[in-house]
Design a protein around this motif. Structure first.
Motif, mmCIF file in Angstrom:
data_model
loop_
_atom_site.group_PDB
_atom_site.id
_atom_site.type_symbol
_atom_site.label_atom_id
_atom_site.label_comp_id
_atom_site.label_asym_id
_atom_site.label_seq_id
_atom_site.Cartn_x
_atom_site.Cartn_y
_atom_site.Cartn_z
ATOM 1 N N LEU A 1 0.832 -1.201 0.000
ATOM 2 C CA LEU A 1 0.000 0.000 0.000
ATOM 3 C C LEU A 1 0.870 1.257 0.000
ATOM 4 O O LEU A 1 0.582 2.212 -0.730
ATOM 5 N N ASP A 2 1.939 1.270 0.790
ATOM 6 C CA ASP A 2 2.863 2.404 0.757
ATOM 7 C C ASP A 2 3.455 2.573 -0.637
ATOM 8 O O ASP A 2 3.571 3.695 -1.147
ATOM 9 N N ALA A 3 3.835 1.454 -1.258
ATOM 10 C CA ALA A 3 4.448 1.511 -2.580
ATOM 11 C C ALA A 3 3.489 2.044 -3.628
ATOM 12 O O ALA A 3 3.908 2.711 -4.588
ATOM 13 N N LEU A 4 2.195 1.784 -3.463
ATOM 14 C CA LEU A 4 1.196 2.307 -4.402
ATOM 15 C C LEU A 4 0.926 3.779 -4.140
ATOM 16 O O LEU A 4 0.894 4.600 -5.075
ATOM 17 N N ILE A 5 0.728 4.145 -2.868
ATOM 18 C CA ILE A 5 0.394 5.529 -2.541
ATOM 19 C C ILE A 5 1.567 6.466 -2.815
ATOM 20 O O ILE A 5 1.371 7.643 -3.154
ATOM 21 N N ASN A 6 2.786 5.978 -2.728
ATOM 22 C CA ASN A 6 3.966 6.790 -3.003
ATOM 23 C C ASN A 6 4.374 6.751 -4.467
ATOM 24 O O ASN A 6 5.507 7.110 -4.814
ATOM 25 N N SER A 7 3.459 6.335 -5.332
ATOM 26 C CA SER A 7 3.742 6.266 -6.764
ATOM 27 C C SER A 7 2.818 7.209 -7.519
ATOM 28 O O SER A 7 1.922 7.836 -6.941
ATOM 29 N N SER A 8 3.034 7.288 -8.826
ATOM 30 C CA SER A 8 2.175 8.129 -9.660
ATOM 31 C C SER A 8 0.810 7.502 -9.897
ATOM 32 O O SER A 8 -0.055 8.112 -10.537
ATOM 33 N N PHE A 9 0.582 6.296 -9.371
ATOM 34 C CA PHE A 9 -0.696 5.603 -9.535
ATOM 35 C C PHE A 9 -1.531 5.664 -8.260
ATOM 36 O O PHE A 9 -2.506 4.907 -8.108
ATOM 37 N N ALA A 10 -1.176 6.564 -7.347
ATOM 38 C CA ALA A 10 -1.829 6.627 -6.039
ATOM 39 C C ALA A 10 -3.329 6.870 -6.136
ATOM 40 O O ALA A 10 -4.109 6.355 -5.314
ATOM 41 N N ASN A 11 -3.765 7.642 -7.122
ATOM 42 C CA ASN A 11 -5.195 7.973 -7.204
ATOM 43 C C ASN A 11 -6.082 6.753 -7.441
ATOM 44 O O ASN A 11 -7.296 6.809 -7.225
ATOM 45 N N MET A 12 -5.493 5.665 -7.873
ATOM 46 C CA MET A 12 -6.285 4.454 -8.091
ATOM 47 C C MET A 12 -6.903 3.950 -6.786
ATOM 48 O O MET A 12 -7.964 3.320 -6.803
ATOM 49 N N VAL A 13 -6.256 4.234 -5.672
ATOM 50 C CA VAL A 13 -6.779 3.807 -4.379
ATOM 51 C C VAL A 13 -8.127 4.462 -4.093
ATOM 52 O O VAL A 13 -8.982 3.889 -3.410
ATOM 53 N N ASP A 14 -8.340 5.655 -4.612
ATOM 54 C CA ASP A 14 -9.547 6.417 -4.307
ATOM 55 C C ASP A 14 -10.800 5.798 -4.908
ATOM 56 O O ASP A 14 -11.914 6.218 -4.581
ATOM 57 N N PHE A 15 -10.651 4.815 -5.768
ATOM 58 C CA PHE A 15 -11.805 4.196 -6.412
ATOM 59 C C PHE A 15 -12.113 2.821 -5.828
ATOM 60 O O PHE A 15 -12.819 2.025 -6.437
ATOM 61 N N ALA A 16 -11.587 2.568 -4.635
ATOM 62 C CA ALA A 16 -11.885 1.308 -3.960
ATOM 63 C C ALA A 16 -13.355 1.253 -3.603
ATOM 64 O O ALA A 16 -13.942 2.254 -3.181
ATOM 65 N N PRO A 17 -14.013 0.098 -3.745
ATOM 66 C CA PRO A 17 -15.419 -0.018 -3.353
ATOM 67 C C PRO A 17 -15.583 0.156 -1.850
ATOM 68 O O PRO A 17 -14.643 -0.076 -1.078
ATOM 69 N N TYR A 18 -16.765 0.534 -1.435
ATOM 70 C CA TYR A 18 -17.024 0.867 -0.032
ATOM 71 C C TYR A 18 -16.709 -0.280 0.907
ATOM 72 O O TYR A 18 -16.296 -0.069 2.050
ATOM 73 N N PHE A 19 -16.888 -1.518 0.457
ATOM 74 C CA PHE A 19 -16.764 -2.662 1.351
ATOM 75 C C PHE A 19 -15.321 -3.104 1.568
ATOM 76 O O PHE A 19 -15.073 -4.018 2.354
ATOM 77 N N SER A 20 -14.356 -2.470 0.879
ATOM 78 C CA SER A 20 -12.988 -2.987 0.945
ATOM 79 C C SER A 20 -12.004 -2.055 1.640
ATOM 80 O O SER A 20 -10.802 -2.317 1.615
ATOM 81 N N ASN A 21 -12.481 -0.972 2.258
ATOM 82 C CA ASN A 21 -11.546 -0.027 2.866
ATOM 83 C C ASN A 21 -10.754 -0.638 4.018
ATOM 84 O O ASN A 21 -9.686 -0.141 4.372
ATOM 85 N N GLU A 22 -11.277 -1.695 4.625
ATOM 86 C CA GLU A 22 -10.533 -2.339 5.705
ATOM 87 C C GLU A 22 -9.589 -3.416 5.176
ATOM 88 O O GLU A 22 -8.817 -3.997 5.942
ATOM 89 N N ASP A 23 -9.639 -3.693 3.882
ATOM 90 C CA ASP A 23 -8.730 -4.625 3.206
ATOM 91 C C ASP A 23 -8.620 -4.124 1.778
ATOM 92 O O ASP A 23 -9.013 -4.796 0.825
ATOM 93 N N VAL A 24 -8.109 -2.910 1.643
ATOM 94 C CA VAL A 24 -8.288 -2.131 0.422
ATOM 95 C C VAL A 24 -7.661 -2.794 -0.806
ATOM 96 O O VAL A 24 -8.212 -2.712 -1.903
ATOM 97 N N LEU A 25 -6.538 -3.453 -0.649
ATOM 98 C CA LEU A 25 -5.886 -4.047 -1.813
ATOM 99 C C LEU A 25 -6.345 -5.481 -2.069
ATOM 100 O O LEU A 25 -6.591 -5.869 -3.191
ATOM 101 N N HIS A 26 -6.446 -6.272 -1.026
ATOM 102 C CA HIS A 26 -6.727 -7.698 -1.139
ATOM 103 C C HIS A 26 -5.870 -8.287 -2.267
ATOM 104 O O HIS A 26 -6.367 -8.826 -3.266
ATOM 105 N N THR A 27 -4.553 -8.185 -2.076
ATOM 106 C CA THR A 27 -3.602 -8.702 -3.068
ATOM 107 C C THR A 27 -3.710 -10.219 -3.106
ATOM 108 O O THR A 27 -3.588 -10.884 -2.079
ATOM 109 N N ASN A 28 -3.936 -10.776 -4.297
ATOM 110 C CA ASN A 28 -4.132 -12.221 -4.384
ATOM 111 C C ASN A 28 -3.115 -12.928 -5.259
ATOM 112 O O ASN A 28 -3.181 -14.155 -5.412
ATOM 113 N N THR A 29 -2.170 -12.176 -5.847
ATOM 114 C CA THR A 29 -1.167 -12.788 -6.716
ATOM 115 C C THR A 29 0.144 -12.041 -6.598
ATOM 116 O O THR A 29 0.163 -10.813 -6.504
ATOM 117 N N ILE A 30 1.241 -12.791 -6.610
ATOM 118 C CA ILE A 30 2.574 -12.213 -6.750
ATOM 119 C C ILE A 30 3.359 -13.118 -7.691
ATOM 120 O O ILE A 30 3.478 -14.324 -7.457
#
Length: 465
Positions: free
Chosen positions: A246-275
């Protein structure tokens, strides 16, 4: 005043006192509830402590009530067919080898041949590796967890990830085990979902933890929040690098993408499922990242991203025509292959899932597979795919408990149904099938280690309890 009169008067006074006390306590409770609601809604201190206590209480209640039996876990789904084992195997069309998969009915993995015979099986409960160094002090019972992901290491050992039901964090850790299901190493960080094995034996994994930090101008990301981390483990299972995604995303030029998270996911905003590690080979034709970077999938945001592990920054991110996606794989030609869980909306009879091959320069679809009314394809969560050496694609339809292989033309040339069945405790007569979260085809060269063992193959073509 006579004694009877005094007794009657005393009893009346006692009743009055009780009524007054009950009314008083009800009033206190109502006032307390009102003040509590105001504190939380208006975010007046100590609202965060009260909010945390409420979340903890509701989570504990859900754990004690919802997860009362193994068959009620979301590791099980209604069986869609009575078919078990291998049901399709079209001569020379499938990619030959062994197929490795893990199953939702417990912490184990199975290696089968092309006819569905078990060539080898691994099984090791979490209780065998749990100790006081784990951040999970009171883990769930072994029956309430399974190996979400199991992959074969270059040396033939198995690396597995433990996922529990009814707990948060739900990622319990990882282990490397030998052919006899004995631990080689264990990593008790809260590893979850997925991992990638480098050619040199290092492991790139995902972990999760609750964080209480805040971000300027992003008040929606309220603590406590379940955040994801990308970690690098040595070939011996020791953590050597850890990056907040999350720090790596917010500290990047793609930070605004976080602002479009659905209402139900703010407590698990990324839910990263693949690396997935970008290797020297895949980096040659992939302009969005270099060797050593990792490709990530953020399910609820609908984002595929590239994280530079050295710079600790997201260097590329995109959205596309997919929904709830899993397992973006960079192909040798530079395209991305992914499992689109819920994005097939044109034909409901065909199922909501599809496999997409995407050109990352344009987000254009260069290849896809989707179901038909006769061969429905549907897994709303989990699942993955693997592009095989012969150009076919091995697909894990997790919710259906099914593995199948398709040609570039979309022909199903191999199909396997998890043979495990149990009765549905809530629907008499209905059978349940355990999910298959992930699978991979092992080449004949790598599989030789297990083909030459003394393990007696057993047919999986039967209804197993």
């Amino acid at each position: 005043m006579s004694a009877p009169e005094k007794t009657s008067e005393s009893a009346e006074n006692n009743r009055g006192d009780k009524i007054f006390f009950a009314a008083f306590m009800t009033g206190i409770a109502a006032i307390s509830f009102g003040i509590g609601a105001f504190v939380i809604l208006a975010e007046v201190p100590p609202y965060q402590s009260m909010k945390n206590a409420w979340r903890a209480g509701t989570a504990l209640w859900e754990q004690r009530t919802k997860y009362s039996s193994v068959e009620r876990l979301d590791f099980w789904s209604p069986a869609r067919t009575e078919k078990t084992g291998v049901t399709i195997n079209k001569a020379d069309k499938p990619q030959k080898g062994l197929t490795l998969y893990s199953s939702g009915d417990g912490p184990h993995a199975v290696l089968i041949d092309m006819d569905g015979n078990i060539v080898h099986e691994w099984r090791m409960p979490f209780s065998e590796i749990h100790d006081e160094t784990s951040p999970i002090p009171n883990p769930q019972k072994d029956d309430f967890m399974h190996w979400h992901t199991a992959k074969m290491a270059p040396d033939g050992d198995l690396i597995v990830q433990y996922t529990a039901a009814g707990d948060t964090p739900y990622g319990y850790g990882m282990a490397k085990i030998d052919r006899n299901s004995k631990p080689v190493w264990k990593y008790l960080g809260t590893a979850h979902h997925d991992f990638s094995i480098a050619p040199d034996g290092r492991v790139y994994a995902l972990t999760q933890e609750f964080r209480f930090n805040t971000y300027p101008n992003r008040k929606q990301l309220t603590p406590p929040r379940l955040d994801d981390f990308a970690v690098i483990l040595s070939p011996e299972g020791k953590e050597i690098k850890r990056v907040s995604i999350l720090d790596a995303l917010i500290n990047s030029s793609f930070a605004n993408m976080v602002d479009f998270a659905p209402y139900f996911s703010n407590e698990d905003v990324l839910h990263t499922n693949t690396i997935q590690l970008i290797t020297e080979e895949t980096a040659q034709n992939f302009a969005k990242g270099k060797a050593g970077d990792v490709v990530l999938s953020f399910r609820d945001l609908g984002i595929i991203a590239v994280l530079d592990m050295d710079a600790e920054k997201v260097v590329w991110a995109t959205r596309g025509p997919w929904l709830g996606q899993h397992d973006p794989d960079v192909l040798p030609n530079g395209d991305i292959l992914l499992f689109d869980n819920q994005g097939q909306l044109a034909d409901p009879q065909a199922g909501q899932s599809r496999i997409l091959q995407i050109d990352p320069e344009t987000n254009g679809i260069t290849w896809e597979y989707k179901g038909t009314a006769e061969q429905k394809f549907d897994s709303n969560i989990r699942a993955d795919q693997q592009r095989l050496a012969n150009g076919n694609t091995l697909i894990t339809e997790s919710s259906g408990g099914r593995l199948f292989e398709v040609t570039p033309e979309g022909e199903i040339v191999w199909e396997f149904h998890n043979p495990i069945r149990r009765d549905d405790p809530d629907n008499p007569g209905q059978k349940l099938i355990p999910v298959v979260s992930q699978a991979e085809r092992i080449s004949d060269e790598r599989a030789a280690l297990y083909r030459d063992t003394d393990f007696t193959p057993t047919s999986t073509n039967g209804d197993t309890q």
